[in-house]
Design an enzyme around this catalytic site. Structure first.
Site, PDB file in Angstrom:
ATOM      1  N   SER A  96      -9.677   1.399   3.266  1.00 46.63           N
ATOM      2  CA  SER A  96      -8.864   2.255   2.432  1.00 46.63           C
ATOM      3  C   SER A  96      -7.830   1.507   1.590  1.00 46.63           C
ATOM      4  CB  SER A  96      -8.150   3.287   3.299  1.00 46.63           C
ATOM      5  OG  SER A  96      -7.237   2.638   4.164  1.00 46.63           O
ATOM      6  N   LYS A 145       0.852  -1.194   0.000  1.00 42.11           N
ATOM      7  CA  LYS A 145       0.000   0.000   0.000  1.00 42.11           C
ATOM      8  C   LYS A 145       0.887   1.244   0.000  1.00 42.11           C
ATOM      9  CE  LYS A 145      -3.884   1.749   2.867  1.00 42.11           C
ATOM     10  NZ  LYS A 145      -4.730   1.400   4.036  1.00 42.11           N
ATOM     11  N   SER A 154      -9.585  -1.322   7.234  1.00 40.43           N
ATOM     12  CA  SER A 154      -9.069  -1.075   5.880  1.00 40.43           C
ATOM     13  C   SER A 154      -8.374  -2.243   5.204  1.00 40.43           C
ATOM     14  CB  SER A 154      -8.119   0.112   5.893  1.00 40.43           C
ATOM     15  OG  SER A 154      -8.864   1.291   5.881  1.00 40.43           O
TER      16      SER A 154
HETATM   17  N1  GLN Z   1     -12.730   3.392   6.910  1.00 40.99           N
HETATM   18  C1  GLN Z   1     -12.163   3.698   8.201  1.00 40.99           C
HETATM   19  C2  GLN Z   1     -11.821   5.170   8.273  1.00 40.99           C
HETATM   20  O1  GLN Z   1     -12.129   5.841   7.359  1.00 40.99           O
HETATM   21  C3  GLN Z   1     -11.000   2.840   8.461  1.00 40.99           C
HETATM   22  C4  GLN Z   1      -9.797   3.242   7.706  1.00 40.99           C
HETATM   23  C5  GLN Z   1      -8.629   2.367   7.959  1.00 40.99           C
HETATM   24  O2  GLN Z   1      -8.730   1.274   8.527  1.00 40.99           O
HETATM   25  N2  GLN Z   1      -7.480   2.877   7.607  1.00 40.99           N
HETATM   26  O3  GLN Z   1     -11.292   5.641   9.204  1.00 40.99           O
END
Ligand code: GLN
Length: 491
Positions: A155, A80, A179
């Site tokens: 994400s 990532k 994510s």
């Molecule tokens: N979707 C969650 C957020 O927006 C989790 C994001 C993540 O795990 N990095 O915070």
């Protein structure tokens, strides 16, 4: 099975026996990227083809010299875009880090390179890992390989889509509130969030430091177990990494659930979870019983408050972590400013996208004098209660079973104008980050051709049990050979 579809453990066997070369494996994946990347958009930065092939050739040369091969030696991997890697720009899909080349590697990246994994590139994500659809990226969208009109989740949407589409064999993501697991569910692959402290965060650009963990993606449970083993372990460079022993996760993979008591917390199946997800989870539970598990309903009464607590704690930590991006030390700096304050203000204003700005404002507000106790303090109390409830439940059950996400992948732009709806797609994953526990997501069915994710939550530092459950389920359900169609985008 095409060569680009081989899991890492199959590639390893093929390399060791001389059935294939690392160059052939790399070429198969590069060709696959050439075929589908313009439709999927999984990557932000790809390494030059000749560099990838040179790495593969080095593995073949080492094999010819009779050197032993690690599990990921010669395996094409993606990371990532929030993990520092000297071979690539690291931008967190943000304009503020445009063109930033880190001067060091994240520990997880170093460990993979130490195994001679063949790094392909880094993958798209929501900016600074804030989001659930990969739409909040300065690098454009990633499309879900099962339906190019839908999001891959987020994400770590790029990593999940790359693995699903055969554009990488395995990938690393990061999971702060879901994510890794939610995009794994949306893209029909396996994704695991390790126990907090299991994998070093050194070189992972911080979003919410008390929640962030790097986690593996793979097309099957064995690859995820192996990749976890490759990156896990104590790292003196990360004070929150724990000196826990790293077991042989692969050895935990036995194809039955005999002797395991599992809890199904009813709060995870509450309103908001779609009927097709509920039905798939109910069928999965039946299969687990057939495999020898004893399953009971249980309750974690504070879980319905987890999302609220998370969306105070995570932005609060983010507002502090992101203060370092001011256009001086890293990345982009606004031009033509007359003084420092204007430079900071304009660099941040131009560099951060709308969701990141929203999180910084939410977090700064929650931490500000006069509101701290009311918001941040309260959220921490909720977090403590959630930790205790999980601990109590997991003293009676070997693991808990829930959906990974309340729905299948949604369409582009569907939730972009409504942040609360977007946040609600994390409802089944954030409680686990608050409690610091390990959890794995794997496919448990399809609805209209879109994958549904099943989540196992384990005791702290007991990834072995959830991997065993996932493996037993995967072998019995036998969905892992289903591959996304990837039809060219409409119009
Ligand atoms: N979707 C969650 C957020 O927006 C989790 C994001 C993540 O795990 N990095 O915070």
């Amino acid at each position: 099975m095409e060569l680009y579809e081989w899991p890492a453990h199959r590639i390893h066997r093929g390399l060791v026996t001389g059935e294939v070369s690392a160059r052939e494996v790399a070429l198969a994946t590069l060709d696959r990227i050439g075929q589908v990347e313009s439709s999927v958009g999984a990557y932000l930065h790809l390494r030059p083809r000749e560099d990838v092939l040179a790495d593969a050739d080095a593995v073949d040369a080492a094999l010819r010299r009779g050197e032993s091969l690690a599990a990921f030696g010669g395996v094409p991997v993606a990371i990532k875009d929030n993990m520092c890697c000297r071979l690539l720009p690291t931008t967190c899909a943000s304009r503020i880090l445009e063109g930033f080349h880190p001067p060091y590697d994240a520990t997880a990246v170093t460990r993979l390179q130490g195994q001679r994994a063949v790094l392909l590139g880094n993958t798209n994500m929501d900016e600074f890992a804030m989001g659930s659809s990969t739409e909040h990226s300065a690098g454009g969208v990633t499309r879900n390989p099962w339906d190019l009109g839908r999001v891959p989740g987020g994400s770590s949407g790029g990593s999940a889509a790359a693995v699903a589409a055969g554009e990488a064999v395995v990938a690393l993501g990061s999971d702060t509130g879901g994510s890794v697991r939610q995009p794994a569910a949306f893209c029909g692959v396996v994704g695991l969030k390790p126990t907090y402290g299991r994998v070093s965060r050194f070189g992972l650009v911080a979003f919410a430091s008390s929640l962030d963990q790097i986690g593996p993606f793979g097309r099957d449970v064995r690859d995820v177990a192996l990749l976890l083993g490759a990156v896990a372990g104590h790292d003196p460079a990360d004070a929150t990494s724990r000196p826990a022993e790293v077991p042989d996760f692969e050895a935990a993979l036995v194809p039955d659930c005999r002797g395991l008591r599992l809890g199904v917390p009813r709060e995870f199946l509450a309103a908001g979870v779609s009927p097709e997800v509920r039905a798939a989870i109910a069928a999965a539970v039946d299969l687990l019983v057939e495999l020898g598990a004893e399953v009971q309903e249980c309750s974690l009464p504070t879980v319905p408050y987890a999302l609220d607590a998370y969306y105070v704690i995570a932005p609060a930590e983010a507002s502090s972590n992101l203060a370092r991006f001011e256009g001086v030390r890293f990345g982009r700096r606004a031009q033509g400013t007359s003084d420092y304050v204007e430079m900071f203000r304009r660099s941040r204003g131009e560099g951060f996208g709308p969701e990141v700005r929203r999180r910084i404002m939410l977090g700064t507000y929650a931490l500000s004098a006069g509101y701290y106790d009311q918001y941040y303090g309260k959220a921490q109390q909720v977090r403590t209660l959630i930790c205790r409830e999980f601990e109590e439940a997991l003293s009676g059950y070997a693991a808990l079973v829930t959906p990974t996400a309340p729905s299948v992948a949604f369409g582009f732009a569907e939730k972009m104008d409504d942040p609360l709806q977007m946040y609600a797609s994390d409802v089944c994953t954030v409680p686990i980050n608050l409690a610091g526990l390990p959890a794995v997501s794997l496919p448990c069915g399809f609805s209209n051709g879109l994958p549904i994710g099943l989540q196992f939550i384990g005791r702290a530092f007991d990834e072995e049990t959830i991997l065993r459950l996932a493996y037993a389920y995967e072998q019995a359900a036998d969905l892992r050979h289903r591959r996304p169609p990837i039809v060219a985008p409409r119009g």
